[in-house]
Every structure is written in C-alpha cells, then in structure tokens.
Motif scaffolding. Structure first.
Motif, mmCIF file in Angstrom:
data_model
loop_
_atom_site.group_PDB
_atom_site.id
_atom_site.type_symbol
_atom_site.label_atom_id
_atom_site.label_comp_id
_atom_site.label_asym_id
_atom_site.label_seq_id
_atom_site.Cartn_x
_atom_site.Cartn_y
_atom_site.Cartn_z
ATOM 1 N N LEU B 61 51.329 42.199 57.558
ATOM 2 C CA LEU B 61 49.974 41.516 57.655
ATOM 3 C C LEU B 61 48.756 42.437 57.065
ATOM 4 C CD1 LEU B 61 50.564 39.392 60.934
ATOM 5 C CD2 LEU B 61 50.565 38.827 58.610
ATOM 6 N N TRP B 66 45.605 42.642 51.677
ATOM 7 C CA TRP B 66 44.922 43.066 50.282
ATOM 8 C C TRP B 66 45.775 42.793 48.917
ATOM 9 C CZ3 TRP B 66 40.200 44.901 49.293
ATOM 10 C CH2 TRP B 66 39.506 45.202 50.459
ATOM 11 N N ILE B 67 46.918 41.972 49.365
ATOM 12 C CA ILE B 67 47.653 41.647 47.922
ATOM 13 C C ILE B 67 46.819 40.611 47.114
ATOM 14 C CG2 ILE B 67 49.491 39.989 47.178
ATOM 15 C CD1 ILE B 67 51.172 41.086 49.521
ATOM 16 N N THR B 68 46.120 39.702 47.514
ATOM 17 C CA THR B 68 45.388 38.879 46.682
ATOM 18 C C THR B 68 44.082 39.509 46.013
ATOM 19 O OG1 THR B 68 43.802 37.874 48.595
ATOM 20 C CG2 THR B 68 45.869 36.757 47.987
ATOM 21 N N ARG B 69 43.952 40.713 46.564
ATOM 22 C CA ARG B 69 42.569 41.139 46.110
ATOM 23 C C ARG B 69 42.912 42.777 45.419
ATOM 24 N NH1 ARG B 69 38.953 41.942 51.180
ATOM 25 N NH2 ARG B 69 41.043 41.913 52.295
ATOM 26 N N ALA B 70 44.177 42.756 45.281
ATOM 27 C CA ALA B 70 44.599 43.986 44.191
ATOM 28 C C ALA B 70 43.854 44.293 42.920
ATOM 29 C CB ALA B 70 46.051 44.119 44.129
ATOM 30 N N PRO B 71 43.286 45.368 42.847
ATOM 31 C CA PRO B 71 42.421 45.423 41.560
ATOM 32 C C PRO B 71 43.152 45.393 40.366
ATOM 33 C CG PRO B 71 42.603 47.590 42.653
ATOM 34 C CD PRO B 71 43.434 46.745 43.367
ATOM 35 N N SER B 72 44.245 45.378 39.985
ATOM 36 C CA SER B 72 44.963 45.108 38.702
ATOM 37 C C SER B 72 46.293 44.706 38.723
ATOM 38 C CB SER B 72 44.857 46.805 38.183
ATOM 39 O OG SER B 72 46.071 47.426 38.707
ATOM 40 N N LEU B 73 46.684 44.093 37.916
ATOM 41 C CA LEU B 73 47.967 43.346 37.816
ATOM 42 C C LEU B 73 49.122 44.503 38.281
ATOM 43 C CD1 LEU B 73 47.608 41.597 34.539
ATOM 44 C CD2 LEU B 73 47.476 40.361 36.662
ATOM 45 N N GLU B 74 49.194 45.606 37.806
ATOM 46 C CA GLU B 74 50.254 46.505 37.984
ATOM 47 C C GLU B 74 50.071 46.928 39.759
ATOM 48 O OE1 GLU B 74 50.017 50.394 36.326
ATOM 49 O OE2 GLU B 74 51.881 50.869 37.064
ATOM 50 N N ARG B 75 48.759 46.975 40.323
ATOM 51 C CA ARG B 75 48.593 47.221 41.691
ATOM 52 C C ARG B 75 49.071 46.154 42.552
ATOM 53 N NH1 ARG B 75 48.813 52.671 42.552
ATOM 54 N NH2 ARG B 75 47.201 53.709 41.361
ATOM 55 N N LYS B 76 48.729 44.915 42.078
ATOM 56 C CA LYS B 76 49.398 43.870 42.726
ATOM 57 C C LYS B 76 50.651 43.731 42.755
ATOM 58 C CE LYS B 76 46.942 39.874 41.655
ATOM 59 N NZ LYS B 76 46.097 39.723 43.062
ATOM 60 N N ALA B 77 51.591 43.955 41.710
ATOM 61 C CA ALA B 77 53.025 44.120 41.652
ATOM 62 C C ALA B 77 53.477 44.773 42.505
ATOM 63 C CB ALA B 77 53.383 44.244 40.311
ATOM 64 N N LEU B 80 52.915 43.819 46.388
ATOM 65 C CA LEU B 80 53.805 42.789 46.481
ATOM 66 C C LEU B 80 55.057 43.183 46.849
ATOM 67 C CD1 LEU B 80 53.273 39.801 44.092
ATOM 68 C CD2 LEU B 80 53.852 39.487 46.409
ATOM 69 N N TRP B 129 40.348 48.935 49.835
ATOM 70 C CA TRP B 129 41.505 49.137 49.126
ATOM 71 C C TRP B 129 42.182 50.616 49.344
ATOM 72 C CZ3 TRP B 129 45.063 46.849 46.806
ATOM 73 C CH2 TRP B 129 46.239 47.602 45.827
#
Lengths: 232, 325
Positions: B61, B66-77, B80, B129
């Motif tokens: 949790l 912060w997944i939906t607010r990760a600041p770049s596509l790479e950071r999001k991946a 996740l 972040w």
C-alpha cells in the motif's frame, strides 16, 4: 496505440494492492506492466518520428487530454472488478486483432513492436476471457454484475472500428475477428450482447474525451509538470 | 525485519519426542510439514510467517500510493514490478503457512480483526517520490538483514521461500538506492525530498528490528528452534553500520546528533528510536494504521463476490466433467 496502452496500463495500476485475491493482484500488475512496456515502444517510436529530441516520457507526461488519441473505452474508470475485467476483455479482443494486422505493416519498426506485443496480448485475452466466462457463469450475483458491466461498456465498442485519417490499419476490417471471439465467449459466460449498437465517439480523434481522462492525467503527470527541470 | 514481537508459544509435548526434535534442529536438519513438530513450534511459526506475509501485503500500500504518480514510464514499470514482487512474496509465505494447517483466508481474517499484526514500518505514510527511494534503501535494506539468515531457518518451506524473496529484495534495495542517487544529484527540491524522506523514515526503520533483546522475552525459545537466528540489537547495529556510509555517500544527514563511530566496539553509537511510539503503532495507532486495514478490509469485502464466483464456476466445471465421464 501508445496512448491506449498507457491509459489502460495506468488504470490497471490503480488496482495494485486492492484486488479481490492475491493471484488477481499479481495478474493485473503483470498486464499493466506489459502495457507500460508497450507504451515505451509505441511512444518511443512516435517521439523519434516527431523529431525535435522528444522522448516517450515527453509524450506521456507533457501533453494535455485533447492531444491524447486513446479510445474512450480505456479511459473509463475501474469501478468494480467486473467492469475492470469487462473493459479489459473488450479491449484485448480488439487489441489482439489490431496487433495481428500490424505485424504485416510496411513499416518495419511498427511491425516489430506489433510482433512483440502480440505474444503478450494473446495471453491478456486468454486471461480476460477466462475471467469474464467464470464471473458471468459463476453465481447469480456475479452474473448480474457482469451483465451490467457489459451493458455499461458496450457503447464504447463501436469507436474501436470507426475509421479516421490517423489509423495505422483498416479498423473496420478488425470487426469480424473481434465479433467471433466476443460472441463465443459471451455465450459461454451466459451473457447477452446488448441490442443497441450506439457508439460514443471522440477519444481516438481527441475531439471529445470523457471527463475521466483529465483527472487521470492530473494524477499521472503531477510530478514532471510540477518539477519540469528535474530528472528522475 | 517483518516479524516483530513474535511470542513463542508454550509447548506441552512428550519430552522424548521434544528431545529428538531438538536434536534434529541442532544437527541442521530441515523440518518438513509432514514431520512431527511440537505444537509450540507450529503455532509460533504460523504467527511469524503469517505476520511476515501480512507485512508484504500491507507493504504494497505505501508504495502502491506512488505507482499512479511515478515520474517516468521507466520508474512506473520498475515500481509496479516491485509492488507485484511483494504480492508474490505474500503468496509464497501464505503457502508456507498453509503447510502448517492454517488457511490463507483464516490468516487474512486474523489480520483484519487485529489478532495478527504486520510490520510497524508500513503504518507510516509515503509523502514524496523520494520515499520510494528511501523505502527501498532503508526498509528493504533492514528486511534483507533479517531475511538472509532466515534462509537457514529450520522450517523447510519457510527457508525455501526466503531464498527466493532475498534475491528479489536485494534487487529492490539497489533500485531504491538508485532513486536516492538521482534525487540527491538533482534539483534543490529533489534534494530536499531526499533528506526529508530520511528524516521521517530513519527511526521507523530502526524500529523494524523490534525492541532491545534485553526486553524481548520471547527470543530464547525461537532461537533454540532456529526460527529466529540473530538478536534484535545485533541486527540493528549491523543496519546502522552499513547504512551510515551510504548516507554519507549520498550527502544526506542521518537525523541523530548522537551518532558517532565507536572504535572500541568497531561500530556506531546511535540513538534508540522512541519505543513508546513503536508500541503505539503496534496497538494500531500508527499514522496510517486505520487506512491500511481499511484498504485491506475493502479489498476483501469488495472481492468476496469474485472469489465466490470463481469457486462456483470451478465447481460447475468439475461437475460437468464428472457427468461427461
């Protein structure tokens, strides 16, 4: 293609930690990951073709809703697990047909991304089909929820097959393959295809997105927009 | 350390069987689910593995935040994938606990009604972040120190789950440190976020190891059974000793004015966390305790129809298959 995968990947990632069972949580994160990975490829290619030193992240984080070209279907909110999985099923059925068509695209880079994505999306469709069947057929309550989800989302199906000037493929030609899989699955799921073929339009042209997309982008883009000089 | 304050259960078994069991443990044998084991061993392990599993799930949790607010596509991946790994760790651990005769559903209900706990660290909020970096660096770093020795724990399924978990945790810790590096080398705002994250998460990280051994009345039996391998203070010391140079490398200040190298012991002297805060958190008074359990309860309640439908569909399929045979 990249906006579809980005918006749906973002929607799915909202579930992380909140799914009905651990196995579903893991599977949903997995699908989201595939979609974000595909986004990097599609938007990476789009940025490269656009030139001017743009990157996939620039396209993802520094465009407003009116410049997004995703289908209205994928920006619809998650609501409950039934709506989420029905949205996934309908998109996967279209997505797989679209990618199969793109594997034969004359542009080698487009064809290469499609070939890589087809493998992942074949699995996405398998999983969402199984889920829709299980929940449609499961209990009286789950059947009702899945029928309601189908009724709610069906008006977003037509847009997937409405042609416009920016299409990479003949989208109308994808319909028979879509219909064959959807109808067979709905029958097994004991669900009824809605009678009306009314179709909302405006997502893939960008002319009129739903109210939901702006909220999603406000969340998703908040850091790069608030700190434009930062590297993460 | 995801298992805190695990009470060893008293055991009233046949002394001869107990002696044979202890001999196996002392010889380094792995105990498998079908082997005879003292009731206290079984119950303590259920509590410990259950708490560990719950920590992985509740731990999704604060990072999921912060997944939906990760600041770049790479950071999001990357994020996740990390949070997905945690769900996977939860799954292996629930499976290991199930071999001891308790179901995942029973364990979940015990988490939700407060009979079982999760690690105190996950009752704290993730506010910027930089917390995604600091959680990986500090929290996963602390978890690894406890979990690496647990690969040698006496219960086979737990030890094997730990081998896989440790590999992934080391990877997470490196990712966390990588985020911290980017932040401290970034803009003034990013540096401020990094220092703020360390300021907020330092003492809660020290609490992860549990109170001092001198006050830990339950450790002895668990250590004899090799369910617990190291003392709390020993691990906390190790954590501070490894983390201080990393903070220095990052150019961040650990929020402890008494932190000082002690040549005699070959380690740092440091301030203890506020243990009254720790006990408040365990009682459910952490800053996010209510939200964490509320989120799990909501997922459980809202998912009930899905779990029931899957079971019903599977039963129908089985019945149809039987009828066809």
């Amino acid at each position: 293609m990249g906006d579809n995968t980005l918006v749906l990947g973002q929607r799915l990632s909202e579930w992380c930690g909140h799914a009905p069972a651990l196995e579903e949580d893991i599977a949903m994160a997995n699908t989201a990951l595939d979609l974000i990975g595909q986004t990097q490829l599609w938007l990476g290619l789009a940025a490269e073709r656009k030139g001017q030193g743009h990157s996939a992240d620039d396209l993802a984080y520094h465009r407003d809703a009116w410049d997004f070209r995703n289908l209205l279907l994928v920006e619809q909110p998650n609501r409950d697990f039934g709506v989420t999985m029905m949205r996934q099923f309908l998109f996967d059925c279209w997505h797989l047909e679209a990618l199969k068509a793109l594997t034969a695209h004359a542009d080698a880079e487009i064809s290469a991304i499609a070939q890589k994505s087809v493998k992942e999306v074949t699995y996405h469709r398998e999983r969402s089909t199984d889920t829709v069947i299980a929940l449609g057929d499961g209990t009286e309550q789950s059947h009702k929820k899945m029928q309601a989800a189908l009724d709610r989302l069906w008006p977003y199906v037509g847009e997937m097959f409405t042609a416009d000037d920016d299409d990479l493929m003949d989208v109308a030609a994808l319909r028979p393959g879509f219909d064959a899989h959807v109808m067979a699955s709905l029958t097994e799921a004991t669900l009824t295809r809605p009678d009306s073929d009314f179709a909302h339009q405006g997502g893939k042209t960008g002319a009129r997105h739903s109210e939901h997309l702006g909220h999603m982008l406000a969340t998703m883009q908040s850091l790069p927009r608030s700190y434009p000089d930062a590297k993460w | 350390m995801y298992a805190q304050m695990i009470k060893s259960e008293a055991t009233q078994d046949d002394p001869v069987k107990l002696a044979v069991f202890q001999k196996r443990i002392d010889a380094g044998d792995k105990i498998e689910p079908k082997d005879w084991m003292p009731e206290g061993y079984r119950k303590t392990l259920i509590r410990q593995i259950g708490q560990h599993a719950h920590s992985e799930i509740v731990g999704q949790l604060p990072e999921g935040n912060w997944i939906t607010r990760a600041p770049s596509l790479e950071r999001k991946a990357i994020l996740l994938a990390k949070v997905q790994d945690e769900a996977g760790h939860g799954l292996y651990l629930y499976c290991a606990a199930e071999t001891l005769g308790v179901s995942r559903d029973e364990l979940t209900e015990m988490l939700l009604d407060g009979r079982m706990k999760y690690s105190s660290i996950f009752a704290y909020p993730t506010l910027t972040w930089a917390d995604m970096g600091a959680v990986g660096w500090l929290v996963d770093g602390a978890a690894i120190l406890n979990q690496v020795p647990l690969q040698r724990t006496s219960f086979g399924p737990y030890a094997r789950a730990m081998v896989r978990i440790c590999k992934e945790e080391s990877f997470h810790q490196r990712q966390g440190f990588d985020i911290m590096m980017k932040m401290v080398n970034g803009t003034a705002a990013q540096k401020r976020m990094a220092q703020d994250a360390l300021d907020r998460l330092w003492y809660p990280s020290l609490m992860m190891f549990g109170p001092s051994d001198a006050e830990s009345v339950h450790s002895e039996q668990s250590m004899a059974w090799k369910i617990k391998i190291n003392g709390n203070d020993e691990l906390r010391q190790k954590f501070v000793d490894q983390t201080v140079p990393q903070a220095e490398y990052l150019g961040l200040t650990i929020p402890d004015e008494h932190l000082k190298w002690n040549e005699d012991k070959g380690g740092y002297d440091f301030s203890q966390p506020d243990w009254s805060e720790f006990f408040d958190v365990l009682k459910g008074n952490g800053p996010c305790s209510t939200e964490r359990i509320e989120a799990r309860q909501k997922a459980w309640d809202n998912g009930a129809w899905v779990r029931e439908a899957r079971m019903a569909h599977a039963a129908k399929k089985r019945a149809a298959k039987l009828a066809a045979e």
